[in-house]
Design an enzyme around this catalytic site. Structure first.
Site, PDB file in Angstrom:
ATOM      1  N   CYS A 115       0.915  -1.082   0.071  1.00  0.00           N
ATOM      2  CA  CYS A 115      -0.038   0.074  -0.035  1.00  0.00           C
ATOM      3  C   CYS A 115       0.807   1.265   0.073  1.00  0.00           C
ATOM      4  CB  CYS A 115      -0.953   0.055   1.205  1.00  0.00           C
ATOM      5  SG  CYS A 115      -1.988  -1.457   1.096  1.00  0.00           S
ATOM      6  N   HIS A 256      -3.746   7.045   2.036  1.00  0.00           N
ATOM      7  CA  HIS A 256      -4.068   5.725   1.451  1.00  0.00           C
ATOM      8  C   HIS A 256      -5.262   5.498   1.967  1.00  0.00           C
ATOM      9  CE1 HIS A 256      -3.964   1.344   0.613  1.00  0.00           C
ATOM     10  NE2 HIS A 256      -3.815   1.170   1.721  1.00  0.00           N
ATOM     11  N   ASN A 286      -9.996  -0.690  -0.733  1.00  0.00           N
ATOM     12  CA  ASN A 286      -8.507  -0.483  -0.702  1.00  0.00           C
ATOM     13  C   ASN A 286      -8.092  -0.964  -2.109  1.00  0.00           C
ATOM     14  OD1 ASN A 286      -5.946  -0.513  -0.279  1.00  0.00           O
ATOM     15  ND2 ASN A 286      -6.093  -1.522   1.856  1.00  0.00           N
TER      16      ASN A 286
HETATM   17  O1  UT7 Z   1      -3.700  -1.250   3.392  1.00  0.00           O
HETATM   18  C1  UT7 Z   1      -2.941  -2.205   4.266  1.00  0.00           C
HETATM   19  C2  UT7 Z   1      -2.961  -1.955   5.662  1.00  0.00           C
HETATM   20  N1  UT7 Z   1      -4.181  -2.500   6.109  1.00  0.00           N
HETATM   21  C3  UT7 Z   1      -4.959  -1.779   7.148  1.00  0.00           C
HETATM   22  O2  UT7 Z   1      -4.520  -0.670   7.353  1.00  0.00           O
HETATM   23  C4  UT7 Z   1      -5.796  -2.719   7.620  1.00  0.00           C
HETATM   24  C5  UT7 Z   1      -6.029  -2.554   8.953  1.00  0.00           C
HETATM   25  N2  UT7 Z   1      -7.015  -3.212   9.845  1.00  0.00           N
HETATM   26  C6  UT7 Z   1      -8.484  -3.154   9.592  1.00  0.00           C
HETATM   27  O3  UT7 Z   1      -8.791  -1.966   9.021  1.00  0.00           O
HETATM   28  C7  UT7 Z   1      -9.344  -3.530  10.578  1.00  0.00           C
HETATM   29  O4  UT7 Z   1      -8.835  -4.143  11.361  1.00  0.00           O
HETATM   30  C8  UT7 Z   1     -10.568  -4.358   9.964  1.00  0.00           C
HETATM   31  C9  UT7 Z   1     -11.542  -3.562   9.163  1.00  0.00           C
HETATM   32  C10 UT7 Z   1      -9.615  -5.511   8.891  1.00  0.00           C
HETATM   33  C11 UT7 Z   1     -11.025  -5.286  10.852  1.00  0.00           C
HETATM   34  O5  UT7 Z   1     -11.843  -4.325  11.639  1.00  0.00           O
HETATM   35  P1  UT7 Z   1     -11.745  -4.667  13.230  1.00  0.00           P
HETATM   36  O6  UT7 Z   1     -12.638  -3.474  13.934  1.00  0.00           O
HETATM   37  O7  UT7 Z   1     -10.332  -4.623  13.478  1.00  0.00           O
HETATM   38  O8  UT7 Z   1     -12.526  -5.644  13.461  1.00  0.00           O
HETATM   39  P2  UT7 Z   1     -11.972  -7.254  14.211  1.00  0.00           P
HETATM   40  O9  UT7 Z   1     -11.033  -7.771  13.424  1.00  0.00           O
HETATM   41  O10 UT7 Z   1     -11.520  -6.846  15.626  1.00  0.00           O
HETATM   42  O11 UT7 Z   1     -13.316  -8.032  14.261  1.00  0.00           O
HETATM   43  C12 UT7 Z   1     -14.486  -7.570  15.132  1.00  0.00           C
HETATM   44  C13 UT7 Z   1     -15.553  -8.622  15.223  1.00  0.00           C
HETATM   45  C14 UT7 Z   1     -15.053 -10.040  15.141  1.00  0.00           C
HETATM   46  O12 UT7 Z   1     -16.104 -10.952  16.017  1.00  0.00           O
HETATM   47  P3  UT7 Z   1     -16.057 -10.903  17.566  1.00  0.00           P
HETATM   48  O13 UT7 Z   1     -14.908 -11.581  17.868  1.00  0.00           O
HETATM   49  O14 UT7 Z   1     -15.867  -9.578  18.117  1.00  0.00           O
HETATM   50  O15 UT7 Z   1     -17.160 -12.007  17.886  1.00  0.00           O
HETATM   51  C15 UT7 Z   1     -15.008 -10.666  13.804  1.00  0.00           C
HETATM   52  O16 UT7 Z   1     -15.036 -11.920  13.906  1.00  0.00           O
HETATM   53  O17 UT7 Z   1     -15.988  -8.612  13.730  1.00  0.00           O
HETATM   54  C16 UT7 Z   1     -16.022  -9.903  13.313  1.00  0.00           C
HETATM   55  N3  UT7 Z   1     -15.744  -9.846  11.719  1.00  0.00           N
HETATM   56  C17 UT7 Z   1     -16.778  -9.578  10.841  1.00  0.00           C
HETATM   57  N4  UT7 Z   1     -18.212  -9.460  11.053  1.00  0.00           N
HETATM   58  C18 UT7 Z   1     -18.745  -8.997   9.965  1.00  0.00           C
HETATM   59  C19 UT7 Z   1     -14.719  -9.694  11.256  1.00  0.00           C
HETATM   60  N5  UT7 Z   1     -14.860  -9.475   9.835  1.00  0.00           N
HETATM   61  C20 UT7 Z   1     -16.005  -9.447   9.597  1.00  0.00           C
HETATM   62  C21 UT7 Z   1     -17.026  -8.936   8.559  1.00  0.00           C
HETATM   63  N6  UT7 Z   1     -18.265  -9.098   8.763  1.00  0.00           N
HETATM   64  N7  UT7 Z   1     -16.310  -9.065   7.132  1.00  0.00           N
END
Ligand code: UT7
Length: 331
Positions: A115, A256, A286
């Site tokens: 990225c 980004h 993205n």
């Molecule tokens: O571009 C390169 C660099 N990349 C980035 O900068 C990306 C950085 N990361 C992120 O943007 C975020 O971490 C994500 C958008 C990928 C994820 O968001 P988050 O707020 O960190 O969510 P999480 O992974 O902590 O998941 C929260 C909850 C989990 O459920 P529990 O454990 O709380 O019950 C996940 O299982 O949301 C669940 N979950 C989803 N639910 C519905 C994870 N993915 C999904 C989904 N739909 N697609």
């Protein structure tokens, strides 16, 4: 005699494929929902290139750029192509693009910085112009992320889309305008959090690498989020401080587009009103190396970037890699 040549962006172009994949489309593929995706990421839809490769995302973007500048591809000296989804490992996608657009007099190479590929490539390209060695350097950011996404993995498939965009660097007619400063970082200890393990010399393609889904992108989103939110804000604040800029001096943050929450945190740290932040993640997701030049081209075509304005470009991505570029818009 001091070096007074400064590189300036003198043309922009972009391309997004026609096929739209909405959050509701993804609801049919994985257990997710539109509300979760929008509130956690800011994304509503992304574009998918159905036929063709990453170079095919770049060709129309470059053609738009050449038309804007009123030059032919034969006038290009160098092509720097930032991508993590090259058409093939080799030859470089820069060479594939060269052939497709007819840039017969150019040489070129690819940059793999995920990225941050575009900010790396832009910084490097500006040095090639500043030395006086080259007069027309094409910097491309393009990725066909759909080619490395597992559409059964809700952690990743909701995030990414396909796009290509490019800028042209030339010696600035006014040395007070152009690429003023850049600051780049990488930290290889971040390699375990965001990667595609299969296909290279470590894990050459085999039945096992396919069975273990190693040809797809893997991301530990939560871990990447924590460092990205700090890294992108820190490097943006750093480039402002060392150029004596306050939030009031910055006309545009060009971040980004990985997550709207990371973008908001960066803008807050810079003391910027949201109206000064280029955001199109909602429509495209993205697009990796393409996000920043895609913003630049869209905003320029809408007449929203003016000569003399201060832009801070900032990124964070796999590697980890991150960085910022300070641009005084030159045209
Ligand atoms: O571009 C390169 C660099 N990349 C980035 O900068 C990306 C950085 N990361 C992120 O943007 C975020 O971490 C994500 C958008 C990928 C994820 O968001 P988050 O707020 O960190 O969510 P999480 O992974 O902590 O998941 C929260 C909850 C989990 O459920 P529990 O454990 O709380 O019950 C996940 O299982 O949301 C669940 N979950 C989803 N639910 C519905 C994870 N993915 C999904 C989904 N739909 N697609």
């Amino acid at each position: 005699m001091p070096n007074t040549i400064r590189a300036a962006i003198t043309a922009v172009g972009h391309y997004v494929p026609d096929t739209v994949m909405t959050n509701h489309d993804l609801e049919k593929l994985v257990e997710t929902n539109d509300e979760w995706i929008r509130t956690r990421t800011g994304i509503s839809e992304r574009r998918i290139l159905k036929q063709g490769a990453t170079s095919d995302l770049a060709v129309p973007a470059v053609q738009m750029l050449l038309k804007n500048r009123g030059i032919t591809a034969e006038e290009l000296d160098v092509i720097i192509f930032a991508t993590v989804t090259p058409d093939m490992f080799f030859p470089a996608t820069a060479c594939v693009l060269q052939e497709k657009i007819g840039a017969k007099k150019a040489w070129g190479f690819d940059i793999s910085a995920a990225c941050s590929g575009f900010v790396y490539a832009l910084s490097l390209g500006s040095q090639l112009v500043q030395t006086g060695a080259y007069k027309k350097v094409l910097v491309v950011g393009a990725d066909k992320m759909s080619s490395i996404l597992d559409y059964t993995d809700r952690n990743t498939c909701i995030l990414f889309g396909d796009a290509g965009a490019a800028v042209l660097l030339e010696p600035s007619a006014d040395p007070s305008l152009g690429i003023i400063d850049h600051k780049l970082y990488s930290d290889g200890s971040g390699g375990d959090y965001l990667y595609m393990k299969g296909g290279g010399s470590l894990n050459p393609p085999s039945a096992d690498t396919i069975a273990n889904k190693m040809h797809y992108i893997y991301q530990d989103g939560k871990s990447v989020f924590k460092v990205a939110v700090v890294g992108m804000a820190d490097v943006s604040a750093e480039i402002m401080a060392r150029n004596g800029l306050t939030g009031a001096d910055v006309d545009w943050l060009v971040p980004h587009q990985a997550n709207l929450r990371i973008i908001d945190a960066t803008a807050d740290r810079m003391g910027l009103d949201k109206s000064k932040v280029m955001i199109n993640i909602g429509r495209y997701g993205n697009t990796t190396a393409a996000t920043i030049p895609l913003c630049l081209s869209e905003w320029w075509h809408e007449g929203k970037i003016k000569k003399g304005q201060n832009l801070v470009l900032a990124s964070f991505g796999a590697g980890f890699t991150w960085g910022a570029v300070y641009v005084k818009w030159a045209y």
